[in-house]
Design a protein around this motif. Structure first.
Motif, PDB file in Angstrom:
ATOM      1  N   ASP A 209      73.023  48.754  89.626  1.00 24.82           N
ATOM      2  CA  ASP A 209      71.776  48.030  89.447  1.00 24.82           C
ATOM      3  C   ASP A 209      72.101  48.126  87.729  1.00 24.82           C
ATOM      4  N   ILE A 210      72.561  47.071  87.357  1.00 29.81           N
ATOM      5  CA  ILE A 210      72.589  47.144  85.616  1.00 29.81           C
ATOM      6  C   ILE A 210      71.706  46.250  85.184  1.00 29.81           C
ATOM      7  N   TYR A 211      71.755  46.513  83.660  1.00 31.82           N
ATOM      8  CA  TYR A 211      70.545  45.935  82.894  1.00 31.82           C
ATOM      9  C   TYR A 211      71.259  44.614  82.344  1.00 31.82           C
ATOM     10  N   GLY A 212      72.545  44.900  82.025  1.00 36.41           N
ATOM     11  CA  GLY A 212      73.557  43.597  81.130  1.00 36.41           C
ATOM     12  C   GLY A 212      73.263  43.204  80.006  1.00 36.41           C
ATOM     13  N   TRP A 213      72.326  43.763  79.203  1.00 32.00           N
ATOM     14  CA  TRP A 213      71.687  43.386  77.907  1.00 32.00           C
ATOM     15  C   TRP A 213      71.561  44.466  76.757  1.00 32.00           C
ATOM     16  N   GLN A 214      72.147  44.257  75.644  1.00 31.23           N
ATOM     17  CA  GLN A 214      72.003  45.432  74.446  1.00 31.23           C
ATOM     18  C   GLN A 214      71.013  44.955  73.886  1.00 31.23           C
ATOM     19  N   PRO A 215      69.589  45.778  73.900  1.00 30.51           N
ATOM     20  CA  PRO A 215      68.543  45.236  73.198  1.00 30.51           C
ATOM     21  C   PRO A 215      68.436  45.239  71.751  1.00 30.51           C
ATOM     22  N   THR A 216      69.267  46.210  71.103  1.00 31.69           N
ATOM     23  CA  THR A 216      69.224  46.456  69.698  1.00 31.69           C
ATOM     24  C   THR A 216      70.927  46.715  69.245  1.00 31.69           C
ATOM     25  N   ALA A 217      71.334  46.037  68.026  1.00 32.06           N
ATOM     26  CA  ALA A 217      72.776  46.183  67.819  1.00 32.06           C
ATOM     27  C   ALA A 217      73.271  47.787  67.668  1.00 32.06           C
ATOM     28  N   ALA A 218      74.287  47.914  68.105  1.00 31.84           N
ATOM     29  CA  ALA A 218      75.074  49.253  67.847  1.00 31.84           C
ATOM     30  C   ALA A 218      76.405  49.094  67.503  1.00 31.84           C
ATOM     31  N   PRO A 219      77.202  49.878  67.168  1.00 30.57           N
ATOM     32  CA  PRO A 219      78.422  49.742  66.825  1.00 30.57           C
ATOM     33  C   PRO A 219      79.423  49.069  68.069  1.00 30.57           C
ATOM     34  N   ALA A 220      80.087  48.176  67.833  1.00 31.34           N
ATOM     35  CA  ALA A 220      81.022  47.298  68.859  1.00 31.34           C
ATOM     36  C   ALA A 220      79.929  46.859  69.875  1.00 31.34           C
ATOM     37  N   ARG A 221      78.726  46.885  69.762  1.00 31.38           N
ATOM     38  CA  ARG A 221      77.825  46.185  70.575  1.00 31.38           C
ATOM     39  C   ARG A 221      76.626  45.529  70.141  1.00 31.38           C
ATOM     40  N   PRO A 222      76.948  44.241  69.759  1.00 35.10           N
ATOM     41  CA  PRO A 222      75.772  43.330  69.305  1.00 35.10           C
ATOM     42  C   PRO A 222      74.834  43.129  69.917  1.00 35.10           C
ATOM     43  N   LYS A 223      73.511  43.036  69.532  1.00 31.70           N
ATOM     44  CA  LYS A 223      72.408  42.536  70.428  1.00 31.70           C
ATOM     45  C   LYS A 223      72.782  41.255  71.428  1.00 31.70           C
ATOM     46  N   GLY A 224      72.410  41.518  72.459  1.00 33.41           N
ATOM     47  CA  GLY A 224      72.646  40.435  73.566  1.00 33.41           C
ATOM     48  C   GLY A 224      73.623  40.778  74.794  1.00 33.41           C
ATOM     49  N   GLY A 225      74.134  39.744  75.575  1.00 36.04           N
ATOM     50  CA  GLY A 225      74.892  40.304  76.826  1.00 36.04           C
ATOM     51  C   GLY A 225      75.933  41.491  76.757  1.00 36.04           C
TER      52      GLY A 225
END
Length: 461
Positions: free
Chosen positions: A427-443
């Motif tokens: 049961d995943i979320y599939g979204w990065q709500p705030t940018a983090a290293p190697a994980r930009p905001k988005g899918g």
């Protein structure tokens, strides 16, 4: 976009990775000029610090990156990705004592830091490419990074350009890339071929609902991945408020994640028989929309009372899971952006999963730590079964009360898997709500890397 390491024969610039506790000793190994420069800039090896090292005639001699301490690193992951994003264009190699899983995680993070979603607006490409160290399985890391990039691209694309037709096209392209076979059942053919709940959920939309079925591999254990492909979710006649509808382009995140995982498996030639099922629909509103209090009969024959048309994901998954379970399989895995309850429970960064298999649960727990892809096991709590039994039908798609929403959804889905020896539901979320290293905001993909690492233990590969 393809994420790759620098060419093997590239001339590279050193990046020195220095822990805080080792900084003073490391400075003593530097040239006097570099030691003086780093002292003047205040470099202390703190996590995330980056300093360029000047060379002769203004050339870049190298860079030094602070790696902090274990306590600081525990609060995040992909720590070198921040450096990758800030370094000047060029080819680099690491000078570090990192090895094994820690090194692999940082190398993957460097690759992922190069991801850009540039379909609608030009984005400045990352110029700092990293040469893979000797002894590292660079092809594996590139396959993982590009599987994740595929997942991100699919989720980030808005529904106007990623409806059921476009999702089908993307899946056909993936199949062609890897020599897989693929079939699709569309529109009213869903009724004649007995996928009534997929049809009911998607029939109100402009683009016809469909079931996509991809196969790859001819030997080895049988693995079936089932991904929720609700390309946009208005909530149907139980219409979502505007604030809740804003991110619903990501409601096909389960499909995007299983397609990313499928790319990893096929690109790496994992010795198994893979099947990927994606019910692709849009939950829309028109005169043909299914209604609250409707009772639908599923492919399995179980009847479902509709108490909320916004709980549609479990309906389309139910028909797809039934199909998956009709043939012999060693493991069935469903992935879906299914409930807000899961996000309340564990937040956006952790992928909760359900399984009755202790072997699978243990393998996933170990793999999640190893590859930096956090997951958390949730319970198939049997006493809650009565919550999904409305009396007027076999099942209730949206039990009243709001308690244990993720668990009751998982229990609902489990009713459609009888024969597979191992079933897992994410049961995943599939979204990065705030940018983090190697994980930009988005899918964002969740659980795929942990699953890929756990497959050998789960399937006896």
């Amino acid at each position: 976009m393809r994420l790759t390491f620098a060419p093997k024969d590239a001339t590279t610039i050193p990046v020195h990775v220095v822990e805080e506790s080792a900084c003073a000793a490391w400075l003593e190994t530097c040239t006097p000029e570099h030691a003086a420069w780093l002292a003047a800039t205040g470099f202390g090896g703190r996590l995330g610090e980056v300093q360029l090292l000047p060379g002769a005639k203004g050339a870049l001699a190298g860079a030094v990156v602070g790696y902090g301490n274990a306590s600081a690193r525990a609060r995040g992951r992909f720590h070198l990705a921040k450096a990758a994003e800030s370094l000047p264009a060029g080819n680099y190699h690491l000078e570090t004592s990192l090895e094994g899983d820690a090194l692999a995680e940082e190398l993957l993070g460097w690759l992922l830091s190069g991801y850009r979603f540039d379909r609608y607006k030009a984005q400045k490409a990352q110029g700092a490419l990293l040469k893979a160290p000797e002894g590292v399985d660079a092809a594996r890391l590139e396959a993982i990074a590009n599987g994740e990039a595929l997942t991100r691209d699919l989720i980030n694309t808005p529904a106007a350009d990623m409806g059921p037709e476009a999702l089908e096209d993307a899946m056909f392209r993936l199949a062609a890339e890897h020599g897989a076979t693929i079939d699709a059942v569309r529109g009213d053919d869903l009724l004649s071929q007995n996928f009534p709940m997929i049809h009911a959920v998607g029939r109100a939309a402009a683009q016809a609902p469909r079931l996509l079925d991809m196969r790859w591999g001819s030997a080895g254990p049988r693995l079936t991945l089932v991904g929720k492909g609700v390309c946009f979710d208005t909530g149907g006649l139980n219409l979502k408020p505007g604030a809740s509808m804003g991110l619903m382009k990501k409601d096909m995140g389960g499909a995007a994640t299983v397609l990313g995982l499928a790319h990893m498996i096929m690109a790496l030639g994992v010795p198994l028989q893979l099947r990927v099922l994606v019910p692709a629909v849009e939950n829309s509103v028109s005169g043909g929309a299914f209604r609250p209090q409707d009772i639908l009969t599923s492919r399995k024959g179980l009847t479902v009372e509709i108490n909320n048309t916004d709980a549609e994901g479990r309906l389309v998954l139910a028909d797809a899971l039934t199909l998956a379970d009709e043939e012999e399989s060693d493991c069935i895995i469903s992935m879906a952006t299914l409930t807000g309850a899961a996000r309340v429970a564990v937040g956006p960064d952790i992928a909760p999963f359900y399984t009755g298999s202790e072997t699978a649960a243990g393998a996933l727990a170990a793999a999640a730590v190893k590859v930096g892809d956090p997951v958390w096991r949730m319970p198939f709590h049997e006493p809650y079964e009565k919550m999904i039994e409305p009396g007027i039908a076999d099942l209730d798609n949206a039990p009243a009360g709001g308690f244990a929403g993720s668990i009751t959804a998982a229990l609902f889905l489990r009713r459609f898997v009888d024969s597979a020896p191992t079933y897992l539901h994410f049961d995943i979320y599939g979204w990065q709500p705030t940018a983090a290293p190697a994980r930009p905001k988005g899918g964002a993909g969740q659980g795929a890397r942990a699953l890929l690492d756990a497959l050998p233990a789960m399937l006896g590969l």
